[in-house]
Motif scaffolding. Structure first.
Motif, short mmCIF file in Angstrom:
data_model
loop_
_atom_site.label_atom_id
_atom_site.label_comp_id
_atom_site.label_asym_id
_atom_site.label_seq_id
_atom_site.Cartn_x
_atom_site.Cartn_y
_atom_site.Cartn_z
N UNK A 264 1.16 3.93 -2.89
CA UNK A 264 0.86 5.35 -2.67
C UNK A 264 2.04 6.22 -3.09
N UNK A 265 3.26 5.77 -2.77
CA UNK A 265 4.45 6.51 -3.20
C UNK A 265 4.46 6.67 -4.71
N UNK B 162 1.41 11.66 -9.78
CA UNK B 162 0.53 12.83 -9.73
C UNK B 162 1.33 14.13 -9.63
N UNK B 163 2.37 14.09 -8.81
CA UNK B 163 3.05 15.34 -8.47
C UNK B 163 4.23 15.68 -9.37
N UNK B 164 4.66 14.71 -10.16
CA UNK B 164 5.79 15.01 -11.04
C UNK B 164 5.28 15.40 -12.43
N UNK B 165 4.35 16.32 -12.44
CA UNK B 165 3.79 16.82 -13.70
C UNK B 165 4.81 17.73 -14.38
N UNK B 166 4.60 17.93 -15.65
CA UNK B 166 5.50 18.81 -16.40
C UNK B 166 4.78 20.12 -16.70
N UNK C 82 1.96 6.37 -6.81
CA UNK C 82 0.84 7.19 -7.28
C UNK C 82 1.11 8.68 -7.04
N UNK C 83 1.70 8.97 -5.88
CA UNK C 83 2.00 10.37 -5.58
C UNK C 83 3.03 10.94 -6.55
N UNK C 84 4.03 10.13 -6.86
CA UNK C 84 5.05 10.61 -7.81
C UNK C 84 4.42 10.85 -9.18
N UNK D 101 0.84 -1.21 0.00
CA UNK D 101 0.00 0.00 0.00
C UNK D 101 0.87 1.26 0.00
N UNK D 102 1.94 1.20 0.89
CA UNK D 102 2.82 2.35 0.96
C UNK D 102 3.54 2.58 -0.35
#
Lengths: 449, 169
Positions: free
Chosen positions: A5-6, A12-16, A8-10, A1-2
């Motif tokens: 989530x890691x 989502x957050x590593x957009x260009x 998924x977060x990357x 799960x962790x």
């Protein structure tokens, strides 16, 4: 799960960033501003454009106005412009800028980029002063800086100022002091206006509106408006106008984006004025909601804030220009609890100068240099409890021997912009006050309990 | 290839080439930080650009005690948080739809959960997963203790898990 989530977060957050936006930003940063696409704004925009900076500690600046709308007249295009003194033209321009509800100005330097600023105050004419404006400049990198621009029109018609000169077209050449920078800091979103006549204009406008009583006596009506200091704040996205003066005080909440008043409050007595008796703390006696909407925003905004219409009859203020802060050492009271109340109110209102005036110079200096000082950030502060005043010795308080020393325990509800050493929420706190030789009390220390 | 110190010195002198190189090095990360917090591309463009310009203008106060990137990112974080707070206030009073919206996120549920995070925790999460910063690097950037970074990170992740599980459940 962790791990999921890691991942998924990357994702989502590593957009260009968008390539075009990147190009625009690059051009803007490099000073090629013509490609920048600012957010659309309604109404007028007031711009302070700084000219070429010099190596000295001052800058040349030019006060200019521009409009995104072709059909709204500039003051210079209106009848009567030719008859105005240069100082009146400045005021007309400033009023014209304010009338649109645009209160932020941008200080533009050709070589070093934009810096946000705000019109801090605008003074009515006093004696030989034709117009004065205080601009607050600040961002995360700079501490609050204030620029007082005072223009003076002499009997021979020539105009100059402490930091500004005015040309025949009403444009102001401003010299900006290059003050030293301090650590990261968010400026207060706040603007002060000292134009008693604006109040009259607002009152006149309000008389035509449909107001729905929401608090106070049903038959309460707005009967009187008095001049004084008008404070405009937008701590919660509203412009709250607080009229300070003798007699009833008026508070008008204004929609920040449209500048449309949404609520009117009459306070019983004058508010947060340094020399006011401390018993005269605000107490709302009547509140109305503005029910109807404006048929024509631009026309109404003109009626609301346009200085041109009221300037000839402006009440002369005896306050010197540049004295926009209402802080004063006279703010202190003979009642330590009232001093604490005023201090909390000053912090809550984003008025560190007033708060400092309620402190001993030593404590004010100490707080000025504290990293997360309430003098240095936006703080909402509510006094939830005041305990019994306890007299203590100067030795107990760690203060020099003098007159009396008391401890006032309080409960606070704190909401800081950047909480560090003190968490937001309920806070058990206390203030130590030292009595001055004139009998008044000043805050000399604070702390838990 | 010029060192960062050389570029900063050049930028201080107004050398556009140096400013451009600093921009090229740091724009993407700055934008990511802004976007991660404000969750709107348009707003992120503006926040990151304004922060960059403010940083370049304020290079005189940059003392080099921490990396330029960390200094810049803190400015971006502060501006982004300020923007979100301001917009939230407007929304609350205007009773209008949320103006801080995600622009077509790949994972709408996770994006919504991130948007609901406390801003301080959100900032730490964004620096950790958007920029792959280590907790000590985040601590330097935000000027907070490493322990605070760890606790915000842990609580932020816990918040996200709780929200996602509630949605699934």
């Amino acid at each position: 799960m962790a791990d999921d989530l890691d991942t998924q977060l990357r994702a989502l957050l590593q957009s260009e960033p968008d390539a075009q936006a990147t190009d625009r930003a690059r051009s803007a940063v490099l000073g090629e501003r013509t490609t920048r696409q600012p957010r659309p704004r309604r109404g007028w925009r007031l711009t302070l454009a700084i000219g070429v900076p010099t190596v000295a500690a001052t800058f040349g600046a030019l006060l200019v106005f521009r409009s995104p709308s072709a059909d709204a007249p500039r003051p210079s295009d209106t009848p009567g412009w030719d008859a105005m003194t240069p100082g009146e033209r400045v005021a007309a321009n400033l009023g014209w800028g304010l009338s649109s509800g645009v209160t932020h100005v941008r200080m533009r330097s050709e070589s070093t980029g934009d810096e946000p600023g705000e019109i801090w105050s605008l003074n009515a004419p006093a004696a030989d002063l034709s117009a004065a404006v205080r601009v607050k400049i600040g961002n995360e990198l700079d501490g609050d800086r204030f620029l007082d621009i005072t223009t003076v029109t002499r009997a021979d018609g020539t105009t100059s100022g402490q930091q500004a000169t005015v040309d025949a077209g009403g444009k102001v050449q401003i010299r900006l002091p290059d003050t030293s920078r301090s650590s990261d800091q968010i400026p207060h979103n706040s603007i002060r206006v000292r134009i008693p006549d604006q109040v009259t204009m607002i009152a006149g406008w309000m008389a035509d509106r449909t107001l729905k009583p929401v608090a106070g006596p049903a038959d309460a009506t707005i009967m009187q408006f008095t001049g004084g200091i008008t404070t405009v704040r937008w701590m919660y996205g509203i412009q709250q106008m607080t009229v300070i003066g003798g007699g009833p005080a008026l508070v008008i909440d204004v929609d920040r984006r449209s500048w449309v008043p949404t609520r009117v409050t009459i306070a019983e007595l004058r508010m947060r004025l340094p020399n006011a008796p401390t018993a005269n703390l605000p107490k709302n006696v009547a509140v109305w909601d503005v029910v109807d909407q404006l048929p024509s925003e631009s026309q109404t905004l003109e009626r609301l804030f346009d200085l041109r219409q009221v300037y000839p009859d402006a009440v002369v203020t005896t306050e010197p220009a540049g004295g926009a802060s209402d802080s004063s050492s006279d703010a202190a009271s003979n009642d330590p609890v009232e001093v604490v109340r005023m201090f909390v109110d000053a912090i809550d209102s984003g008025d560190p100068e007033l708060a400092k005036s309620l402190c001993t110079p030593e404590f004010a200096r100490q707080q000025d240099t504290t990293a997360d000082s309430w003098f240095q950030q936006s703080v909402r502060l509510k006094l939830t409890n005041v305990g019994s005043v306890r007299r203590i010795t100067a030795k107990e308080a760690g203060l020099p021997e003098g007159n009396g020393v008391v401890r006032v325990p309080v409960g606070l509800d704190v909401m800081q912009e950047h909480p560090q050493s003190i968490s937001n929420g309920p806070l058990t706190w206390g203030y130590t006050l030292a009595q001055q030789s004139n009998g008044s009390w000043l805050i000399a220390d604070h702390g838990v309990g | 290839m010029q060192t960062e110190d050389t570029l900063i010195e050049g930028a201080r002198r107004g050398d556009n080439d140096a400013i451009g190189q600093l921009f090229d090095r740091h724009w993407r990360d700055s934008w990511r930080v802004a976007y991660g917090i404000v969750r709107s591309r348009e707003t992120a463009d503006e926040v990151a650009q304004d922060a960059f310009m403010a940083a370049i203008q304020s290079l005189g106060s940059f003392d080099g005690r921490r990396p330029f990137g960390a200094w810049l990112h803190r400015i971006v974080v502060n501006r982004a948080i300020d923007t979100v707070r301001r917009d939230k206030r407007l929304v609350r009073l205007d009773d209008a739809p949320d103006i801080t919206v995600d622009d077509h996120p790949a994972d709408p549920m996770l994006a919504a959960a991130v948007r609901r995070l406390d801003l301080d925790r959100r900032a730490v999460i964004v620096l950790r997963y958007g920029l792959d910063m280590t907790p000590p690097e985040i601590a330097v950037t935000l000027d907070i203790p490493v322990g605070t970074v760890h606790s915000r990170l842990a609580r932020g992740l816990e918040d996200l898990r709780t929200q996602l599980e509630a949605h699934v459940g």
